[in-house]
Design a protein around this motif. Structure first.
Motif, PDB file in Angstrom:
ATOM      1  N   LYS A   1      46.365  84.329  82.665  1.00  0.00           N
ATOM      2  CA  LYS A   1      45.364  83.556  83.625  1.00  0.00           C
ATOM      3  C   LYS A   1      45.479  84.250  84.905  1.00  0.00           C
ATOM      4  N   HIS A   2      46.221  85.533  85.216  1.00  0.00           N
ATOM      5  CA  HIS A   2      46.328  85.957  86.587  1.00  0.00           C
ATOM      6  C   HIS A   2      45.232  87.251  86.672  1.00  0.00           C
ATOM      7  N   ILE A   3      44.745  87.603  85.225  1.00  0.00           N
ATOM      8  CA  ILE A   3      43.669  88.710  85.418  1.00  0.00           C
ATOM      9  C   ILE A   3      42.363  88.160  85.805  1.00  0.00           C
ATOM     10  N   TYR A   4      41.709  89.115  86.243  1.00  0.00           N
ATOM     11  CA  TYR A   4      40.176  88.658  86.760  1.00  0.00           C
ATOM     12  C   TYR A   4      39.492  88.098  85.554  1.00  0.00           C
ATOM     13  N   SER A   5      39.702  88.583  84.298  1.00  0.00           N
ATOM     14  CA  SER A   5      38.874  88.364  83.159  1.00  0.00           C
ATOM     15  C   SER A   5      39.300  87.002  82.513  1.00  0.00           C
ATOM     16  N   TYR A   6      40.111  86.238  82.993  1.00  0.00           N
ATOM     17  CA  TYR A   6      40.626  85.045  82.349  1.00  0.00           C
ATOM     18  C   TYR A   6      39.510  84.131  81.741  1.00  0.00           C
ATOM     19  N   SER A   7      38.593  83.905  82.947  1.00  0.00           N
ATOM     20  CA  SER A   7      37.697  82.733  82.502  1.00  0.00           C
ATOM     21  C   SER A   7      36.651  83.308  81.509  1.00  0.00           C
ATOM     22  N   ARG A   8      36.354  84.348  81.764  1.00  0.00           N
ATOM     23  CA  ARG A   8      35.266  85.076  80.841  1.00  0.00           C
ATOM     24  C   ARG A   8      35.892  85.050  79.242  1.00  0.00           C
ATOM     25  N   LEU A   9      37.240  85.425  79.128  1.00  0.00           N
ATOM     26  CA  LEU A   9      37.460  85.277  77.848  1.00  0.00           C
ATOM     27  C   LEU A   9      37.889  84.199  77.238  1.00  0.00           C
ATOM     28  N   VAL A  10      38.039  82.974  78.141  1.00  0.00           N
ATOM     29  CA  VAL A  10      38.168  81.600  77.578  1.00  0.00           C
ATOM     30  C   VAL A  10      36.826  81.055  77.168  1.00  0.00           C
ATOM     31  N   ASN A  11      35.724  81.369  77.876  1.00  0.00           N
ATOM     32  CA  ASN A  11      34.593  80.900  77.544  1.00  0.00           C
ATOM     33  C   ASN A  11      33.822  81.782  76.287  1.00  0.00           C
ATOM     34  N   GLN A  12      34.332  83.055  76.100  1.00  0.00           N
ATOM     35  CA  GLN A  12      33.925  83.700  74.972  1.00  0.00           C
ATOM     36  C   GLN A  12      34.435  83.329  73.677  1.00  0.00           C
ATOM     37  N   TRP A  13      35.698  82.691  73.849  1.00  0.00           N
ATOM     38  CA  TRP A  13      36.391  82.146  72.928  1.00  0.00           C
ATOM     39  C   TRP A  13      35.771  80.612  72.487  1.00  0.00           C
ATOM     40  N   TYR A  14      35.506  80.075  73.524  1.00  0.00           N
ATOM     41  CA  TYR A  14      34.885  78.542  72.942  1.00  0.00           C
ATOM     42  C   TYR A  14      33.334  78.740  72.433  1.00  0.00           C
ATOM     43  N   LYS A  15      32.626  79.949  72.827  1.00  0.00           N
ATOM     44  CA  LYS A  15      31.278  80.111  72.315  1.00  0.00           C
ATOM     45  C   LYS A  15      31.513  80.557  70.875  1.00  0.00           C
ATOM     46  N   SER A  16      32.520  80.994  70.370  1.00  0.00           N
ATOM     47  CA  SER A  16      32.799  81.689  69.161  1.00  0.00           C
ATOM     48  C   SER A  16      33.071  80.768  68.327  1.00  0.00           C
ATOM     49  N   LEU A  17      33.299  79.405  68.708  1.00  0.00           N
ATOM     50  CA  LEU A  17      33.686  78.241  67.764  1.00  0.00           C
ATOM     51  C   LEU A  17      32.813  77.885  66.929  1.00  0.00           C
ATOM     52  N   GLN A  18      31.239  78.217  67.120  1.00  0.00           N
ATOM     53  CA  GLN A  18      30.430  77.497  66.116  1.00  0.00           C
ATOM     54  C   GLN A  18      30.190  78.609  65.021  1.00  0.00           C
ATOM     55  N   THR A  19      30.757  79.935  65.167  1.00  0.00           N
ATOM     56  CA  THR A  19      30.434  80.776  64.021  1.00  0.00           C
ATOM     57  C   THR A  19      30.981  80.313  62.733  1.00  0.00           C
ATOM     58  N   SER A  20      30.753  80.704  61.557  1.00  0.00           N
ATOM     59  CA  SER A  20      30.987  80.498  60.345  1.00  0.00           C
ATOM     60  C   SER A  20      32.513  80.725  60.150  1.00  0.00           C
ATOM     61  N   GLU A  21      32.834  82.003  60.766  1.00  0.00           N
ATOM     62  CA  GLU A  21      34.310  82.513  60.575  1.00  0.00           C
ATOM     63  C   GLU A  21      35.253  81.435  61.342  1.00  0.00           C
ATOM     64  N   SER A  22      34.847  81.118  62.330  1.00  0.00           N
ATOM     65  CA  SER A  22      35.655  79.999  63.012  1.00  0.00           C
ATOM     66  C   SER A  22      35.907  78.566  62.584  1.00  0.00           C
ATOM     67  N   VAL A  23      34.647  78.301  61.805  1.00  0.00           N
ATOM     68  CA  VAL A  23      34.840  76.820  61.298  1.00  0.00           C
ATOM     69  C   VAL A  23      35.595  77.139  60.189  1.00  0.00           C
ATOM     70  N   VAL A  24      35.600  78.191  59.376  1.00  0.00           N
ATOM     71  CA  VAL A  24      36.517  78.370  58.373  1.00  0.00           C
ATOM     72  C   VAL A  24      38.011  78.248  58.826  1.00  0.00           C
ATOM     73  N   GLN A  25      38.383  79.024  59.855  1.00  0.00           N
ATOM     74  CA  GLN A  25      39.675  78.887  60.536  1.00  0.00           C
ATOM     75  C   GLN A  25      40.076  77.743  60.956  1.00  0.00           C
ATOM     76  N   HIS A  26      39.110  76.648  61.634  1.00  0.00           N
ATOM     77  CA  HIS A  26      39.632  75.545  61.893  1.00  0.00           C
ATOM     78  C   HIS A  26      39.594  74.488  60.915  1.00  0.00           C
ATOM     79  N   VAL A  27      38.827  74.479  59.827  1.00  0.00           N
ATOM     80  CA  VAL A  27      39.005  74.031  58.618  1.00  0.00           C
ATOM     81  C   VAL A  27      40.661  73.941  58.164  1.00  0.00           C
ATOM     82  N   ALA A  28      40.875  75.235  57.957  1.00  0.00           N
ATOM     83  CA  ALA A  28      42.308  75.406  57.363  1.00  0.00           C
ATOM     84  C   ALA A  28      43.518  75.004  58.324  1.00  0.00           C
ATOM     85  N   VAL A  29      43.340  74.823  59.711  1.00  0.00           N
ATOM     86  CA  VAL A  29      44.250  74.567  60.624  1.00  0.00           C
ATOM     87  C   VAL A  29      44.263  72.976  60.253  1.00  0.00           C
ATOM     88  N   PHE A  30      43.101  72.499  60.481  1.00  0.00           N
ATOM     89  CA  PHE A  30      42.886  70.872  60.572  1.00  0.00           C
ATOM     90  C   PHE A  30      43.833  70.415  59.060  1.00  0.00           C
TER      91      PHE A  30
END
Length: 698
Positions: free
Chosen positions: A614-643
């Motif tokens: 969180k101390h690097i300047y790109s921290y917020s951008r990386l978190v937002n990119q991660w959040y946007k990726s949650l709707q992809t089919s690959e992410s859905v499969v991963q979170h189904v497995a986690v759940f």
């Protein structure tokens, strides 16, 4: 001489059976012999609201499968006498499966008949009325029931308005319209009810239940209103409302209430706030239209005096006030009058003795022997409490949040308290002051500074020789709520930084709160229900105040509710908090039956998000990119497995768990994959999965 159970007299057997719940009786002793069946019937056939007799579906230990697969076949078996002896049933939605159970238990869909032909009393508390039940209740009130109690809360109204968890501003859902029509029929000539209790205090300007008695332009409603039918059997009416205009329409709609020569209504209770002089005039109009009743109970409150329209509230609240504004002009049959007035007032106006004496010299109250009045003025809050019955005089009201209920202490079931140094003075006397209280709700002061919290803790006698918190035992308290603000609105509207884990508390504040929680959790003799604002607070108790926590204090907990931070947004530490959930529960709450979680986003409680610096300047951008990726089919499969892994781990470790309820918010792409996963993982369990909620009955 050998004595068998069969040789014991009926009187002694009934005393023994009284210590068993109805389902324990049915499951253990039914079909042994006809004598035992008759004794069970004599217990099940009683109608006593105080003892809550009959079939009471409110026990968290009653799983959906046990109710549906075991108990219902036993009760409704035509070869056994139980179904015909049932006269009272109570469903409580707090166990969450009562919504569907209520209809399935009442009606046999295959034979199109009622399971219980002699049912007279039905209580539905916080039950989400499923469509078949809404359609069937009018049949019950027309041909079957003498007593009906309907109680709704904010969550139920929200679900009726937004059945799919999505906003529908301005639209009337089909279920909401059906509920309005049901309320109409409660007061029509299609009802044979003798006693009705209706609680719609959670109503709001969008649900508009308070306007359901107003004339409508639809043909179905118009035909009802043009005939102006009335319920000629209603004798006892209890209504808890937010908008008093409902009463005006009620009296117009049920003209029998105005027929003074044929009084039917015997008891009337009104608990409401009166905000201005015009509402006092309206209250008086209502009372004059109900002047034939025998029992009247009035609870009024007012909070502020600065409005110019509050001239009446600014007058002295004494015997003359009560007679003029809180009673009908002519009390024809009145035999029992109970009142409680809670109002803001000016300190110089208060003369307690003069107010009490005013009732002893007023002709009306002297004639009716209603002179034993109690009055109390809280100098801290500048509120006056005036009541016709009071058993205890408050001494430390600065701790109480719900102080407007002071005069109901012997009857109240829960109390709200502030975290104050004088809290221990209440707790010392708690068993005597609150003999019927089973729940304490404590406001922990989320926004109190660390210094203030440290001061509060330093003033509380943890190790004082004369009075120690460790010596206090709460005999009847089974539920503790710490900052009890669980609802979908607060989850969405609370500052994001707090839920994202960016709210850094000082270590002193954390330790002080942990110490207080450890002592308070240790006080109940048998704690069954624990609701904590943040799950992390419990982790802090174990980490910083474990020696203060009574051994096995959490071992008896059957219901737990708390928040868990987001697994996607926030610091690397906060998104990992959920991984401690199952280890904590299995270690300290092995008997847990119901788990209720509040999330700001996804349902899984462990995170697969990478750690970002969180101390690097790109921290917020990386978190937002991660959040946007949650709707992809690959992410859905991963979170189904986690759940799936989360649920499997939970069920494996928590052997007694029967219900999991999660409030959160997921993308619509995940709904069907989550459903498919749960159906595969738990093929014999019941589930309900939406965008905003996940429920699973094991």
């Amino acid at each position: 001489m050998i004595t068998t159970l069969e040789t014991i007299p009926n009187e002694i057997l009934l005393m023994i059976f009284s210590h068993l719940s109805w389902f324990e009786l049915v499951m253990s002793l039914s079909s042994l012999n006809k004598r035992f069946d008759r004794l069970i019937c004599s217990i099940l056939s009683k109608i006593d609201n105080k003892s809550n007799n009959g079939l009471v579906i409110i026990n968290p230990g009653l799983s959906y499968n046990k109710c549906n697969s075991i108990l219902l076949p036993l009760i409704s078996n035509p070869l056994l006498p139980f179904a015909s002896c049932i006269r009272r049933i109570h469903f409580d939605g707090t166990i969450c499966n009562a919504a569907d159970l209520s209809y399935k238990w009442l009606f046999d869909n295959d034979k199109k008949i009622l399971h219980f032909p002699n049912l007279k009393s039905l209580i539905l508390t916080r039950c989400l009325l499923v469509e078949p039940l809404i359609k069937s209740l009018p049949i019950l009130i027309k041909y079957q029931l003498d007593e009906l109690k309907l109680t709704f809360d904010k969550d139920i109204i929200t679900l009726l308005r937004y059945p799919n968890g999505l906003s529908a501003m301005g639209l009337r859902t089909e279920k909401l319209i059906m509920l309005e029509e049901l309320i109409l029929k409660l007061f029509s000539n299609q009802s044979r009810l003798i006693s009705l209790q209706l609680d719609i205090a959670c109503d709001d300007s969008y649900a508009n239940l308070h306007r359901c008695l107003e004339p409508h332009i639809t043909l179905a409603s118009f035909s009802i209103f043009t005939r102006r039918p009335s319920c000629l059997t209603l004798r006892r009416l209890y209504i808890h409302i937010k908008y008093t205009c409902f009463l005006e329409r009620l009296i117009e709609y049920v003209p029998v209430l105005q027929q003074l020569s044929v009084p039917k209504l015997e008891s009337f209770t009104l608990k409401t706030s009166v905000d201005n002089d015009s509402e006092f005039a309206y209250l008086k109009w209502i009372l004059n239209n109900l002047n034939h009743i025998k029992k009247l109970k009035i609870h009024l409150k007012s909070d502020a005096l600065y409005e110019t329209s509050k001239a009446i509230w600014k007058s002295v609240i004494d015997a003359n006030f009560i007679r003029r504004y809180c009673l009908p002009d002519e009390a024809i049959n009145l035999r029992n009058f109970d009142f409680y007035i809670f109002s803001k007032c000016k300190v110089p106006m208060i003369d307690i003795e003069e107010i009490i004496n005013s009732f002893k010299i007023h002709p009306f109250f002297v004639d009716h022997q209603w002179t034993n009045i109690k009055c109390f003025f809280d100098s801290i809050t500048s509120y006056q409490h005036l009541t016709s019955s009071l058993n205890y005089t408050p001494r430390f009201s600065n701790c109480l949040i719900n102080e407007r209920n002071l005069f109901n202490w012997p009857q109240t079931r829960y109390v709200w308290m502030n975290l104050q140094p004088s809290l221990y003075l209440f707790l010392e006397q708690f068993n005597e002051l609150f003999p019927n209280v089973s729940c304490i709700k404590l406001h922990m002061g989320q926004y109190i500074t660390s210094d203030n919290l440290q001061f509060i803790v330093s003033e509380m006698p943890f190790e004082n020789e004369k009075c120690r918190l460790t010596d206090i035992q709460l005999r009847n308290v089974t539920r503790l709520d710490f900052n009890p603000y669980f609802d979908r609105t607060s989850v969405k509207n609370t500052n994001n930084f707090f839920f994202q884990g960016n709210y850094d508390e000082s270590i002193d504040r954390i330790k002080a709160r942990a110490k207080v929680l450890a002592h308070l959790i240790s006080m109940p003799v048998q704690l069954k229900d624990l609701r904590v604002y943040e799950f992390e607070w419990l982790l802090h108790v174990v980490q910083y105040a474990f020696d203060e926590l009574r051994k096995n204090a959490l071992n008896t907990v059957q219901y737990a509710e708390f928040r868990i931070p987001s697994c996607h947004r926030g610091s690397n530490e906060s998104i990992r908090i959920g991984q401690n959930l199952v280890p904590f529960l299995s270690t300290y709450m092995p008997n847990l039956q119901t788990l209720h979680l509040w999330r700001i986003d996804d349902f899984p409680w462990t995170s697969i998000r990478p750690d970002y610096n969180k101390h690097i300047y790109s921290y917020s951008r990386l978190v937002n990119q991660w959040y946007k990726s949650l709707q992809t089919s690959e992410s859905v499969v991963q979170h189904v497995a986690v759940f799936q892994e989360n649920l499997s781990h939970l069920v494996k470790q928590m052997k007694e768990l029967i219900f999991l309820d999660i409030h959160g918010q997921i993308h619509k792409e995940k709904v069907e994959p989550y459903r498919a996963m749960v159906q595969t993982l738990f093929p014999y369990s019941r589930y309900h999965i939406e965008i905003l909620r996940f429920r699973l009955w094991f």
